[in-house]
Design an enzyme around this catalytic site. Structure first.
Site, mmCIF file in Angstrom:
data_model
loop_
_atom_site.group_PDB
_atom_site.id
_atom_site.type_symbol
_atom_site.label_atom_id
_atom_site.label_comp_id
_atom_site.label_asym_id
_atom_site.label_seq_id
_atom_site.Cartn_x
_atom_site.Cartn_y
_atom_site.Cartn_z
ATOM 1 C CD GLU A 85 -3.203 -2.580 7.144
ATOM 2 O OE1 GLU A 85 -2.114 -2.645 6.815
ATOM 3 O OE2 GLU A 85 -3.887 -1.796 6.737
ATOM 4 C CB SER A 105 5.718 -1.858 11.918
ATOM 5 O OG SER A 105 5.272 -0.609 12.012
ATOM 6 C CD GLU A 144 -2.928 5.220 6.844
ATOM 7 O OE1 GLU A 144 -2.732 5.353 5.638
ATOM 8 O OE2 GLU A 144 -1.677 4.772 7.473
ATOM 9 N N GLY A 161 2.937 -1.240 4.087
ATOM 10 C CA GLY A 161 2.897 0.310 3.733
ATOM 11 C C GLY A 161 4.404 0.873 3.565
ATOM 12 N N GLY A 162 5.053 1.347 4.531
ATOM 13 C CA GLY A 162 6.488 2.011 4.343
ATOM 14 C C GLY A 162 7.378 0.776 3.544
ATOM 15 C CG ASN A 218 -1.629 1.073 1.404
ATOM 16 O OD1 ASN A 218 -1.720 2.090 0.439
ATOM 17 N ND2 ASN A 218 -2.527 1.460 2.692
ATOM 18 C CD1 TRP A 219 3.589 1.025 -2.791
ATOM 19 C CD2 TRP A 219 3.237 2.052 -4.767
ATOM 20 N NE1 TRP A 219 3.962 0.161 -3.842
ATOM 21 C CE2 TRP A 219 4.017 0.911 -4.950
ATOM 22 C CE3 TRP A 219 3.267 2.938 -5.943
ATOM 23 C CZ2 TRP A 219 4.597 0.423 -6.322
ATOM 24 C CZ3 TRP A 219 3.607 2.610 -7.111
ATOM 25 C CH2 TRP A 219 4.569 1.422 -7.217
ATOM 26 C CE LYS A 220 -0.158 3.029 4.966
ATOM 27 N NZ LYS A 220 0.028 3.013 6.198
ATOM 28 C CG HIS A 235 -5.860 1.562 5.105
ATOM 29 N ND1 HIS A 235 -5.218 2.634 6.053
ATOM 30 C CD2 HIS A 235 -4.699 0.685 5.021
ATOM 31 C CE1 HIS A 235 -4.016 2.338 6.556
ATOM 32 N NE2 HIS A 235 -3.613 1.121 5.580
ATOM 33 N N GLY A 287 2.790 2.176 10.953
ATOM 34 C CA GLY A 287 3.619 3.373 10.590
ATOM 35 C C GLY A 287 4.434 3.807 11.829
HETATM 36 P P1 13P Z 1 3.281 0.260 7.795
HETATM 37 O O1 13P Z 1 3.786 -0.917 6.982
HETATM 38 O O2 13P Z 1 3.914 1.536 7.029
HETATM 39 O O3 13P Z 1 3.284 0.333 9.094
HETATM 40 O O4 13P Z 1 1.781 0.598 7.187
HETATM 41 C C1 13P Z 1 0.787 -0.541 7.185
HETATM 42 C C2 13P Z 1 -0.357 -0.275 6.352
HETATM 43 O O5 13P Z 1 -1.166 0.492 6.794
HETATM 44 C C3 13P Z 1 -0.788 -1.162 5.170
HETATM 45 O O6 13P Z 1 -2.112 -0.672 4.679
#
Ligand code: 13P
Length: 256
Positions: free
Chosen positions: A169, A215, A99, A236-237, A9-11, A97, A175
């Site tokens: 999640e 993470s 967020e 994510g990251g 997920n590149w956000k 998600h 994050g």
């Molecule tokens: P991180 O891997 O950056 O913690 O993000 C997880 C995430 O929200 C994937 O959708």
């Protein structure tokens, strides 16, 4: 046997150049990864979906959207429909998600409409669920996850739900560098699978893939994937760095 599934997920990251470059690096880095051993997807921002899909067209990596709207078309300024997603080569969409739940304010009802519309429109939904830190500390994890799963899948029969992937999640692990321990994640994944068995049946619950997110890094992939009910990862990251994401993919594909 559930095939491992790793999605990135590149956000709200990358630009027109770096998104395509990252996609190309992932395509070349996964040439040796057999599609029989793992399902792969990346979810770039909407505006780069088409270019990323093109860059990945000869690879085993599918493209997903980070969100979608439930109406098919019309006066919904700023929204994106399932047919638009399919038109640009998208196979998946994240729904709910954390967020979007906690920053944008999406409700369980809205998320349910999105999951239903995705299935109806031929997009495979990845329904994201998970508790806040305060909810975990208040022993509400199971209640929150139950609400997210039950409301997210409301009114959907077993056949439709077989198109869904669930991503657990925990919000406190996203994050933050704080990963749930493999045991903490396994406990919730096991709980979700039993909940699905209650809501539908054991066979369906045994087939649905439940991903962990929060993470995830190359260094913790193997121990997370070693858990019985962790079928994959939503990253994510670390999915923004080709080397890290490729290392995660390689490690996850080892799950037998
Ligand atoms: P991180 O891997 O950056 O913690 O993000 C997880 C995430 O929200 C994937 O959708």
């Amino acid at each position: 046997m559930r095939k491992p599934f790793v999605a990135g997920n590149w956000k709200m990251n990358t630009d027109s150049y770096t998104s395509v470059n990252l996609a190309k690096d992932l395509a070349s880095g996964t040439l040796e990864v057999a599609s029989e051993s793992i399902t792969l997807a990346v979810c770039p921002p909407f505006v780069y979906l088409q270019a990323v899909a093109k860059a990945l067209s000869a690879s085993n990596i599918a493209v997903g959207a980070q969100d979608m709207y439930f109406e098919p078309k019309g006066a919904f300024t700023g929204e994106i429909s399932t047919s638009m997603l399919k038109d640009v080569g998208c196979a998946y969409a994240l729904c709910g998600h954390s967020e979007r739940r906690h920053v944008i304010g999406e409700t369980d009802e809205l998320i349910n409409k999105k999951v239903a519309a995705a299935i109806a429109g031929g997009i495979l939904p990845i329904l994201c669920v998970g508790e806040l830190l305060a909810e975990r500390e208040d022993s509400q994890t199971e209640d929150v996850v139950t609400r997210h799963v039950k409301c997210g899948l409301a009114e959907l029969n077993a056949e439709k739900v077989s198109a869904v992937t669930i991503a657990y999640e925990p919000v406190w692990a996203i994050g933050t560098g704080l990963t749930a321990t493999p045991q903490q994640a396994q406990e919730v994944h096991d709980f979700i699978r039993k909940l699905l068995a209650e809501m539908y049946d054991g066979q369906l619950a045994g087939e649905i893939r439940i991903l962990y997110g929060g993470s995830v890094k190359p260094g913790n992939t193997a121990e997370l994937m070693a858990q019985q009910d962790i079928d994959g990862l939503l990253v994510g990251g670390a999915s923004l760095k080709a080397d890290d994401f490729l290392a995660i993919i390689q490690a996850a594909a080892q799950k037998t």
